[in-house]
Design an enzyme around this catalytic site. Structure first.
Site, PDB file in Angstrom:
ATOM      1  N   GLU A 292       0.958  -1.367   0.209  1.00  0.00           N
ATOM      2  CA  GLU A 292       0.017   0.525  -0.025  1.00  0.00           C
ATOM      3  C   GLU A 292       1.021   1.452  -0.054  1.00  0.00           C
ATOM      4  O   GLU A 292       2.335   1.352   0.649  1.00  0.00           O
ATOM      5  CB  GLU A 292      -1.168   0.048   1.230  1.00  0.00           C
TER       6      GLU A 292
ATOM      7  N   ASP B  95      -7.179   1.385  -8.497  1.00  0.00           N
ATOM      8  CA  ASP B  95      -7.510   2.699  -8.719  1.00  0.00           C
ATOM      9  C   ASP B  95      -7.593   2.236 -10.518  1.00  0.00           C
ATOM     10  O   ASP B  95      -7.081   2.196 -11.119  1.00  0.00           O
ATOM     11  CB  ASP B  95      -6.510   3.599  -8.814  1.00  0.00           C
TER      12      ASP B  95
ATOM     13  N   THR C 150     -13.203  -6.953   0.259  1.00  0.00           N
ATOM     14  CA  THR C 150     -12.545  -5.916   0.936  1.00  0.00           C
ATOM     15  C   THR C 150     -14.051  -3.816   1.240  1.00  0.00           C
ATOM     16  O   THR C 150     -14.921  -4.666   0.992  1.00  0.00           O
ATOM     17  CB  THR C 150     -11.624  -5.168   0.070  1.00  0.00           C
ATOM     18  N   GLU C 151     -12.641  -3.561   1.898  1.00  0.00           N
ATOM     19  CA  GLU C 151     -13.964  -2.753   2.390  1.00  0.00           C
ATOM     20  C   GLU C 151     -14.444  -1.956   0.380  1.00  0.00           C
ATOM     21  O   GLU C 151     -15.578  -1.456   0.899  1.00  0.00           O
ATOM     22  CB  GLU C 151     -13.512  -1.129   2.504  1.00  0.00           C
ATOM     23  N   TYR C 152     -13.956  -1.138  -0.608  1.00  0.00           N
ATOM     24  CA  TYR C 152     -13.939  -1.482  -1.118  1.00  0.00           C
ATOM     25  C   TYR C 152     -15.310  -1.806  -1.893  1.00  0.00           C
ATOM     26  O   TYR C 152     -17.085  -1.169  -1.888  1.00  0.00           O
ATOM     27  CB  TYR C 152     -13.163  -1.055  -2.357  1.00  0.00           C
ATOM     28  N   GLU C 153     -15.538  -3.098  -1.613  1.00  0.00           N
ATOM     29  CA  GLU C 153     -16.495  -4.134  -2.288  1.00  0.00           C
ATOM     30  C   GLU C 153     -17.831  -3.951  -1.522  1.00  0.00           C
ATOM     31  O   GLU C 153     -18.964  -4.233  -2.360  1.00  0.00           O
ATOM     32  CB  GLU C 153     -15.406  -5.674  -2.832  1.00  0.00           C
TER      33      GLU C 153
ATOM     34  N   ASP D  98     -15.167  -2.788  -9.533  1.00  0.00           N
ATOM     35  CA  ASP D  98     -16.645  -2.539 -10.068  1.00  0.00           C
ATOM     36  C   ASP D  98     -16.707  -1.678 -11.027  1.00  0.00           C
ATOM     37  O   ASP D  98     -17.879  -1.581 -11.712  1.00  0.00           O
ATOM     38  CB  ASP D  98     -17.021  -1.623  -8.668  1.00  0.00           C
TER      39      ASP D  98
END
Ligand SMILES: C[S@@+](CC[C@H](N)C(=O)[O-])C[C@H]1O[C@@H](n2cnc3c(N)ncnc32)[C@H](O)[C@@H]1O
Length: 212
Positions: free
Chosen positions: A68, A117, A190-193, A153
């Site tokens: 990261e 990203d 994941t967090e975004y998922e 996504d």
């Protein structure tokens, strides 16, 4: 993922040498030995670390390297999971553009790209983690049975990635345009998922192998 500056981030990361690797070059060819595993996973763009932490607990015999680049995000991820960190989990707080210096040929078994990203502007495509420049490096670092697993996504990024992988000699092994339509207890969210699932948006996922 952008986050406000956290003055505690750097000293905190430096205070965690068993988890946060300051000089990843020193472990090139030694990661499996260091983490005591035979299967090495690397997640690029690990964000707040939910995938890294959950998968490491689901597969405790495997090694899990999170990469990261954002210092504040990296520090947040280590702090968030501080009570559940395992000796098989390490984090590199650097830009993955230098990944070829940190691992040797054939050392990585599974590379995870989760909600990378999208860099939608035309001139920025080289920054995508699935751009040909990165894929050429991944091909070299992956083991004989190595694979890249990607979730996103973003339809545009998924389309771009499918073209880039096929252009660079990868073989498509699995693909879904609505991965969570069915249960997948073998794979952490994941967090975004989770955000996109809450919005009822489909998750695109594919696995590419070096050889079938
Ligand atoms: C959109 S977030 C997704 C976070 C997490 N994977 C998830 O699914 O919730 C993408 C993350 O990748 C990181 N990132 C982007 N490019 C990177 C690079 N070249 N090297 C390391 N991290 C990168 C960003 O700092 C950001 O935290």
């Amino acid at each position: 993922m952008r986050m406000r500056n956290k003055p505690w981030a750097s000293p905190f990361l430096e205070s965690m040498p068993s988890t946060v690797i300051q000089n990843p070059k020193q472990y090139a060819s030694l990661w499996k030995q260091k983490l005591g595993c035979t299967i090495l996973h690397v997640e690029i763009g690990s964000g707040k670390g939910d995938y890294w932490n959950t998968m490491a607990h689901m597969y405790p015999d495997h090694g899990w390297v999170a990469i990261e680049k954002d210092r504040n995000v990296a520090a947040t991820s280590v702090k968030k999971h501080i009570n559940t960190l395992l000796p098989t989990m390490v984090l590199i707080n650097q830009d993955a553009k230098d990944i070829s210096e940190w691992f040797t040929e054939g050392e990585i078994d599974v590379l995870h790209l989760n909600f990378s990203d999208p860099w939608p502007k035309r001139g920025h495509s080289k920054r995508r983690l699935s751009h040909s420049d990165f894929l050429k490096v991944y091909l070299r670092l992956l083991s004989f049975t190595g694979q890249v697993v990607m979730k996103t996504d973003n339809a545009g990024l998924f389309e771009f990635s499918c073209e880039e992988f096929s252009r660079n000699g990868f073989i498509l092994a699995q693909m879904s345009v609505d991965f969570r339509r069915t249960d997948h207890p073998e794979d952490a969210i994941t967090e975004y998922e989770q955000r996109f699932l809450d919005l009822n948006q489909p998750i695109y996922r594919a696995i590419w192998r070096k050889y079938l």
